[in-house]
Design an enzyme around this catalytic site. Structure first.
Site, PDB file in Angstrom:
ATOM      1  N   THR A  19       0.847  -1.183   0.000  1.00 22.46           N
ATOM      2  CA  THR A  19       0.000   0.000   0.000  1.00 22.46           C
ATOM      3  C   THR A  19       0.886   1.237   0.000  1.00 22.46           C
ATOM      4  O   THR A  19       2.082   1.147  -0.304  1.00 22.46           O
ATOM      5  CB  THR A  19      -0.998  -0.053   1.187  1.00 22.46           C
ATOM      6  OG1 THR A  19      -1.917   1.025   1.078  1.00 22.46           O
ATOM      7  CG2 THR A  19      -0.305   0.017   2.531  1.00 22.46           C
ATOM      8  N   ASN A  20       0.346   2.401   0.283  1.00 25.15           N
ATOM      9  CA  ASN A  20       1.158   3.617   0.331  1.00 25.15           C
ATOM     10  C   ASN A  20       0.605   4.545   1.405  1.00 25.15           C
ATOM     11  O   ASN A  20      -0.373   4.209   2.083  1.00 25.15           O
ATOM     12  CB  ASN A  20       1.201   4.289  -1.048  1.00 25.15           C
ATOM     13  CG  ASN A  20      -0.182   4.703  -1.515  1.00 25.15           C
ATOM     14  OD1 ASN A  20      -0.826   5.546  -0.902  1.00 25.15           O
ATOM     15  ND2 ASN A  20      -0.646   4.077  -2.590  1.00 25.15           N
ATOM     16  N   LEU A  21       1.236   5.703   1.584  1.00 25.04           N
ATOM     17  CA  LEU A  21       0.938   6.561   2.731  1.00 25.04           C
ATOM     18  C   LEU A  21      -0.197   7.548   2.476  1.00 25.04           C
ATOM     19  O   LEU A  21      -0.442   8.429   3.296  1.00 25.04           O
ATOM     20  CB  LEU A  21       2.211   7.315   3.146  1.00 25.04           C
ATOM     21  CG  LEU A  21       3.292   6.425   3.754  1.00 25.04           C
ATOM     22  CD1 LEU A  21       4.583   7.211   3.964  1.00 25.04           C
ATOM     23  CD2 LEU A  21       2.813   5.847   5.083  1.00 25.04           C
ATOM     24  N   SER A  22      -0.920   7.410   1.361  1.00 23.07           N
ATOM     25  CA  SER A  22      -2.041   8.317   1.111  1.00 23.07           C
ATOM     26  C   SER A  22      -3.098   8.164   2.205  1.00 23.07           C
ATOM     27  O   SER A  22      -3.483   7.052   2.558  1.00 23.07           O
ATOM     28  CB  SER A  22      -2.673   8.012  -0.254  1.00 23.07           C
ATOM     29  OG  SER A  22      -3.926   8.655  -0.356  1.00 23.07           O
TER      30      SER A  22
END
Ligand code: C5P
Length: 213
Positions: A19-22
């Site tokens: 996933t990512n930090l959004s």
């Protein structure tokens, strides 16, 4: 108005993923501002703990493929959608063949090999539709906002591209935006995301062609 927001989550096995930090904060703020401006709003959201803005229809998804399918279904259900704003930080890649069981570390040198495949590009797919809504893309860059943003606007085939610095926006309550269209660029200086969202909605409204048939 149809929007995507938040990260996507691509499973590796039942308990792990990419996933990512959004945080989804920018996309949710834009959804709220669109609603406040009188639009009917559908928000396709990746995994986030944010509350649904009042009056907004929300569809929750996890993966990029699910986000792609939810966007296509929303457009099929509402073919006269005027505007599509792709704010989500969609994972470029997913694991080709996620394991149905938790991967086990079996010895000191045991490292799983993950094969990645590309996810569909949701924004480019919408922009390529026959009779597409007016499309707004986002670009999270690390430098050279204007040059990278113009290149991305052309590559995606969208009239408006909003560039921001990825590590200066993810998770924060404030941001700054660079709006890039065929005439050049316009900077919206650092402010809270609610104010930026209202300003962006006004900029979109100014550029919008007359309402479709
Ligand atoms: O190519 P890049 O990921 O930088 O493009 C960012 C823009 O494209 C954003 O508007 C994002 O929401 C959208 N996008 C998408 N589907 C993807 C990748 C990006 O809709 N698979």
């Amino acid at each position: 108005v149809l929007l995507t927001a938040g990260p996507t989550y691509e499973p590796i096995d039942p308990v792990r993923g990419i996933t990512n930090l959004s945080s989804g904060k920018m996309g949710f703020a834009i959804a709220r501002a669109c609603r406040a401006a009188g639009a009917e709003v559908t928000l396709v959201a990746g995994p986030t703990a944010l509350a649904t803005p009042r009056g907004v229809r929300r569809v929750d998804v996890r993966t990029a493929q699910q986000m792609h399918d939810a966007v296509a279904a929303a457009l099929d259900a509402a073919p006269r959608t005027d505007v599509f704003v792709a704010v989500a930080a969609v994972a470029d890649w997913r694991v080709a063949d996620p394991s149905a069981r938790k991967l086990k570390k079996r010895g000191a040198d045991d490292v799983p090999k993950l094969e990645l495949v590309q996810n569909p590009d949701i924004l480019a797919a919408v922009a390529r539709r026959a009779d597409p809504p007016w499309c707004v893309g986002f670009a999270a860059e690390s430098e050279d906002l204007e040059a990278n943003g113009q290149a991305k606007r052309a590559a995606k085939g969208v009239p408006l591209l909003v560039a921001n610095i990825g590590h200066a926006t993810f998770g924060r309550d404030d941001n700054e935006l660079l709006l890039i269209d065929e005439r050049g660029s316009r900077r919206l200086p650092r402010a809270d995301k609610a104010s930026l969202a209202r300003a962006l909605v006004a900029e979109i409204a100014q550029r919008l062609p007359p309402r479709r048939g």
